[in-house]
Design a protein around this motif. Structure first.
Motif, PDB file in Angstrom:
ATOM      1  N   UNK A   1       8.698  -0.802  49.258  1.00 22.68           N
ATOM      2  CA  UNK A   1       9.459   0.438  49.446  1.00 22.68           C
ATOM      3  C   UNK A   1       9.929   0.964  48.100  1.00 22.68           C
ATOM      4  N   UNK A   2      10.366   0.071  47.226  1.00 17.90           N
ATOM      5  CA  UNK A   2      10.826   0.506  45.907  1.00 17.90           C
ATOM      6  C   UNK A   2       9.652   1.030  45.070  1.00 17.90           C
ATOM      7  N   UNK A   3       8.540   0.293  45.071  1.00 18.01           N
ATOM      8  CA  UNK A   3       7.372   0.772  44.316  1.00 18.01           C
ATOM      9  C   UNK A   3       6.972   2.161  44.793  1.00 18.01           C
ATOM     10  N   UNK A   4       6.998   2.354  46.128  1.00 19.27           N
ATOM     11  CA  UNK A   4       6.538   3.622  46.690  1.00 19.27           C
ATOM     12  C   UNK A   4       7.444   4.783  46.289  1.00 19.27           C
ATOM     13  N   UNK A   5       8.663   4.468  45.817  1.00 15.81           N
ATOM     14  CA  UNK A   5       9.543   5.531  45.343  1.00 15.81           C
ATOM     15  C   UNK A   5       9.326   5.798  43.860  1.00 15.81           C
ATOM     16  N   UNK A   6       8.315   5.149  43.286  1.00 11.79           N
ATOM     17  CA  UNK A   6       8.060   5.353  41.864  1.00 11.79           C
ATOM     18  C   UNK A   6       9.001   4.551  40.982  1.00 11.79           C
ATOM     19  N   UNK A   7       9.404   3.376  41.460  1.00 11.62           N
ATOM     20  CA  UNK A   7      10.272   2.513  40.659  1.00 11.62           C
ATOM     21  C   UNK A   7       9.389   1.448  40.006  1.00 11.62           C
ATOM     22  N   UNK A   8       9.458   1.298  38.674  1.00 11.24           N
ATOM     23  CA  UNK A   8       8.634   0.274  38.039  1.00 11.24           C
ATOM     24  C   UNK A   8       9.050  -1.132  38.486  1.00 11.24           C
ATOM     25  N   UNK A   9       8.137  -2.085  38.272  1.00  4.06           N
ATOM     26  CA  UNK A   9       8.355  -3.433  38.789  1.00  4.06           C
ATOM     27  C   UNK A   9       9.631  -4.075  38.242  1.00  4.06           C
ATOM     28  N   UNK A  10       9.851  -3.955  36.930  1.00  9.45           N
ATOM     29  CA  UNK A  10      11.012  -4.659  36.377  1.00  9.45           C
ATOM     30  C   UNK A  10      12.322  -4.076  36.883  1.00  9.45           C
ATOM     31  N   UNK A  11      12.338  -2.761  37.133  1.00  6.41           N
ATOM     32  CA  UNK A  11      13.551  -2.174  37.702  1.00  6.41           C
ATOM     33  C   UNK A  11      13.707  -2.595  39.164  1.00  6.41           C
ATOM     34  N   UNK A  12      12.585  -2.697  39.861  1.00  7.48           N
ATOM     35  CA  UNK A  12      12.645  -3.162  41.239  1.00  7.48           C
ATOM     36  C   UNK A  12      13.292  -4.540  41.286  1.00  7.48           C
TER      37      UNK A  12
ATOM     38  N   UNK B   1      -3.733   6.726  33.511  1.00  9.34           N
ATOM     39  CA  UNK B   1      -2.811   7.108  34.571  1.00  9.34           C
ATOM     40  C   UNK B   1      -1.840   5.964  34.851  1.00  9.34           C
ATOM     41  N   UNK B   2      -0.555   6.297  34.892  1.00 13.20           N
ATOM     42  CA  UNK B   2       0.479   5.314  35.191  1.00 13.20           C
ATOM     43  C   UNK B   2       0.694   5.281  36.715  1.00 13.20           C
ATOM     44  N   UNK B   3       0.450   4.129  37.349  1.00 17.93           N
ATOM     45  CA  UNK B   3       0.624   4.081  38.811  1.00 17.93           C
ATOM     46  C   UNK B   3       2.029   4.493  39.245  1.00 17.93           C
ATOM     47  N   UNK B   4       3.025   4.178  38.418  1.00 19.95           N
ATOM     48  CA  UNK B   4       4.396   4.545  38.771  1.00 19.95           C
ATOM     49  C   UNK B   4       4.528   6.065  38.890  1.00 19.95           C
ATOM     50  N   UNK B   5       3.861   6.793  37.988  1.00 24.73           N
ATOM     51  CA  UNK B   5       3.919   8.257  38.045  1.00 24.73           C
ATOM     52  C   UNK B   5       3.209   8.766  39.297  1.00 24.73           C
ATOM     53  N   UNK B   6       2.085   8.129  39.652  1.00 23.18           N
ATOM     54  CA  UNK B   6       1.368   8.527  40.865  1.00 23.18           C
ATOM     55  C   UNK B   6       2.277   8.369  42.076  1.00 23.18           C
ATOM     56  N   UNK B   7       2.989   7.227  42.133  1.00 23.01           N
ATOM     57  CA  UNK B   7       3.822   6.953  43.314  1.00 23.01           C
ATOM     58  C   UNK B   7       4.997   7.909  43.411  1.00 23.01           C
ATOM     59  N   UNK B   8       5.421   8.476  42.278  1.00 27.64           N
ATOM     60  CA  UNK B   8       6.498   9.469  42.367  1.00 27.64           C
ATOM     61  C   UNK B   8       6.007  10.747  43.020  1.00 27.64           C
ATOM     62  N   UNK B   9       4.711  11.034  42.865  1.00 22.96           N
ATOM     63  CA  UNK B   9       4.144  12.250  43.463  1.00 22.96           C
ATOM     64  C   UNK B   9       3.681  12.012  44.895  1.00 22.96           C
ATOM     65  N   UNK B  10       3.353  10.752  45.197  1.00 25.55           N
ATOM     66  CA  UNK B  10       2.814  10.428  46.518  1.00 25.55           C
ATOM     67  C   UNK B  10       3.738   9.415  47.187  1.00 25.55           C
TER      68      UNK B  10
END
Ligand SMILES: Nc1ncnc2c1ncn2[C@@H]1O[C@H](COP(=O)(O)OP(=O)(O)O)[C@@H](O)[C@H]1O
Ligand SMILES: [Mg+2]
Lengths: 351, 257
Positions: A236-247, B76-85
């Motif tokens: 859920x955290x990753x899907x919000x665009x949170x990097x792993x270390x912050x998660x 491409x940074x996966x973290x940036x992708x996940x912020x858009x999706x």
């Protein structure tokens, strides 16, 4: 057996049952049996065993005659479980009672605030120096072990996920768990003999020895707590665009913090009573020594108990029990803290 | 944002779970994926926001473009992708240590973004209104998110996902753990969200696919142990009236293994 065959069309749902309070009846009978044995000259232990066996056999037997096999088995196993429980708990209660009753007389303001500096014979003194020593040595062990242990656990659970390095670390942690505590003490002693000079005994050495014992427990308990955080939440955290270390730092650790703190506190209370490694690595000292890094021994409560007991005088034995009670109270307080912290940080369901 | 998928094959280590999927998802529409269990719908959905690679050994072959950009491109940074999706999961998963308010702001909070209180309040209200949850929770924003009912928790998760303002919203069987009333609430919500987001939803419920989606993709397994593949991708109306493929018709009409 005089069972009436239940007919196929009408399955029998009820059967005869023992009268209410049957277990008390059997219990009284069993105690009476034990009493009889005692009168006949069997020792108190023998009588207790006879009473217990009387109950464990009599109650299921009665149930077998009146009710049925399943009920009898149930009663037998229930009896065995309770017996096992009592066997486990009785020594514990006994121990607590002994420590409290024998130590309470010694516990006084003087005992807690005086050291053994130039105390001879039956003069008064106290364990102040040992108490401070224990707090310093355990504190050093905690400061070393907690970060190393928690970070190791984070690596193992969040990053390692069964790779070769993680497996090696897990194996080493397992091995460390099994180190006899005196070996940890000898290791610290040998280390500082090499680094500082022969025969070095000081507070920091004791801290190192205890941290060797503490790190594996911290790693293990933290690992268990991190495993309890569902992968759902990480995703859920990753899907919000949170990097792993912050998660990890902002979600996983706060979610598991209650359990982690509980585990850490319990690991402290586990090493606080260690005697052998401190005997070797920080040694004896009748005086207060507040400097862990000076090359001079630092007294600790377990070592204080040991020295007092080896005096073999009436006062020495008394002081040993007093020290035991102080140690016991320290451990109880730590356990209490662990419980309180655990409930404070437990995730709230709010229902 | 439109999504273009070309010859995507998806792997868990040596195991090929999905083979050669190509499709084109229209912006600001609802696309539904249907198909039997284990045919790779979730797996495919998770490749659209690079969540698939979170699993050790998992990787993707082929090309997936969102708004013309290859999301598996080298820089491409996966973290940036996940912020858009954004993504909503099958089981509601609010963060147990956070209040309702903090759950909605989780995307900001976990990223340590500093925002003014007034701005935070308006994000929370906007997202909760967007998820049709505001009226039910506005008086208890400080209470734990875990204290809500299953359906409310799922809408809280939707609010959390839209609070970071994604362009695409992926939903993996978002109603399968919910009762019919909560399901209806979420379906209504999907209708409303369509005007702002491109929505891709996996569902086990054929009526749901028919009710909420504009396009439908039918996934199937060639045989047990074989990778899943996309059998047919068409406008939902056509799919449920005269599908191109006889397997699709068999599955939709319930005549299926
Ligand atoms: N984490 C995983 N590791 C390995 N294989 C997986 C994993 N998740 C799913 N699979 C496999 O991938 C295939 C597709 O699964 P999934 O995408 O969950 O199907 P669906 O969502 O359509 O029911 C299945 O064969 C499943 O066993
Ligand atoms: Mg699935």
């Amino acid at each position: 057996m005089t069972n009436t065959e239940p007919s196929l069309n009408e399955p029998q749902l009820s059967h005869a049952t023992l009268p209410r309070g049957a277990q008390w009846l059997v219990g009284v009978a069993a105690v009476a049996l034990g009493g009889l044995a005692l009168v006949l000259g069997v020792g108190i232990v023998g009588a207790a065993v006879i009473a217990l066996l009387g109950f464990l056999i009599g109650y299921p037997l009665w149930a077998l005659l009146v009710e049925n096999r399943r009920s009898a088995t149930d009663k037998l196993v229930t009896g065995l479980v309770w017996t096992a429980f009592a066997v486990a708990v009785i020594p514990l209660i006994w121990l607590v009672y002994t420590v409290v009753s024998r130590g309470a007389a010694t516990l006084s303001p003087e005992f807690l605030t005086y050291s053994m500096r130039s105390v001879t014979g039956d003069e008064q003194g106290g364990l102040y120096h040992a108490l401070i020593g224990t707090l310093i040595v355990t504190g050093i062990a905690a400061v070393i072990s907690i970060p190393i242990g928690i970070m190791t656990a984070i690596y193992l659970i969040e990053y390692g996920k069964g790779n070769r390095l993680a497996k090696t670390i897990t194996f080493l942690v397992d091995v460390m768990t099994g180190i006899p505590s005196i070996v940890a003490g000898l290791f610290a002693f040998a280390l500082f003999t090499l680094l500082v000079g022969p025969g070095t005994r000081f507070g920091f050495g004791g801290g190192i020895a205890l941290s060797l014992l503490m790190i594996p427990t911290v790693v293990r308990s933290t690992e268990e707590m991190l495993k309890l955080v569902p992968d759902d939440l990480r995703e859920a955290a990753y899907a919000l665009g949170v990097p792993k270390w912050r998660t990890i730092t902002k979600m996983v650790l706060p979610t598991a913090i209650g359990g982690i703190v509980t585990g850490v506190v319990l690991s402290i209370s586990r090493v606080i009573g260690e005697t052998a490694p401190l005997l070797v690595a920080s040694g004896f000292n009748p005086n207060l020594n507040t400097s862990a890094f000076d090359d001079s021994p630092m007294m600790t409560v377990p070592v204080f108990i040991y020295t007092q007991l080896s005096e073999a005088t009436a006062k020495g034995v008394e002081y040993a029990w007093g020290g035991a009670l102080v140690l016991f109270i320290l451990v109880m307080v730590l356990n209490l803290i662990a419980r309180i912290v655990g409930t404070i940080f437990a995730p709230k369901t709010g229902r | 944002m439109s999504i273009q998928v070309k010859d995507a094959s998806i792997f868990y280590g040596d195991f090929k779970a999905v083979e050669d999927v190509s499709m084109s998802i229209k912006p600001k529409s609802v696309t539904a994926f249907i198909g039997p269990s284990g045919c790779g719908k979730s797996t495919f959905l998770r490749t659209l926001n690079r969540m698939h690679e979170v699993i050790p050994g998992a990787y993707v072959e082929g090309k997936i473009q969102i708004a013309g950009q290859d999301i598996y491109g080298p820089n491409v940074d996966p973290v940036a992708v996940r912020r858009k999706v954004g993504m909503v999961f099958q089981r509601p998963n609010p963060f147990p240590t956070m209040s309702i308010y903090d759950n909605v702001l989780a995307g900001n909070k976990l990223n340590s973004k500093r925002i003014k209180k007034s701005e935070a309040d308006s994000i929370v209200e906007g997202a909760l209104r967007g998820a049709n949850l505001w009226n039910e929770v506005k008086d208890r924003l400080g209470k734990p998110g875990m204290g809500l009912s299953g359906g409310q928790q799922q809408r809280l998760c939707i609010a959390r996902a839209i609070a970071v303002q994604p362009e695409v919203l992926l939903m993996d069987e978002p109603c399968s753990a919910l009762d019919p009333i909560s399901t209806a609430a979420i379906e209504d919500l999907i209708h409303e969200l369509k005007s702002d987001y491109t929505i891709v939803i996996v569902t086990h419920n054929m009526q749901q696919a028919a009710r909420v989606s504009d396009d439908t993709g039918f996934f199937n397994l060639k045989a047990a142990g074989q990778p899943g593949h996309l059998v047919e991708f068409n406008p939902t109306k056509q799919m449920f009236t005269k599908p191109d493929n006889p397997d699709t018709e068999a599955y939709i009409s319930g005549r299926f293994g």
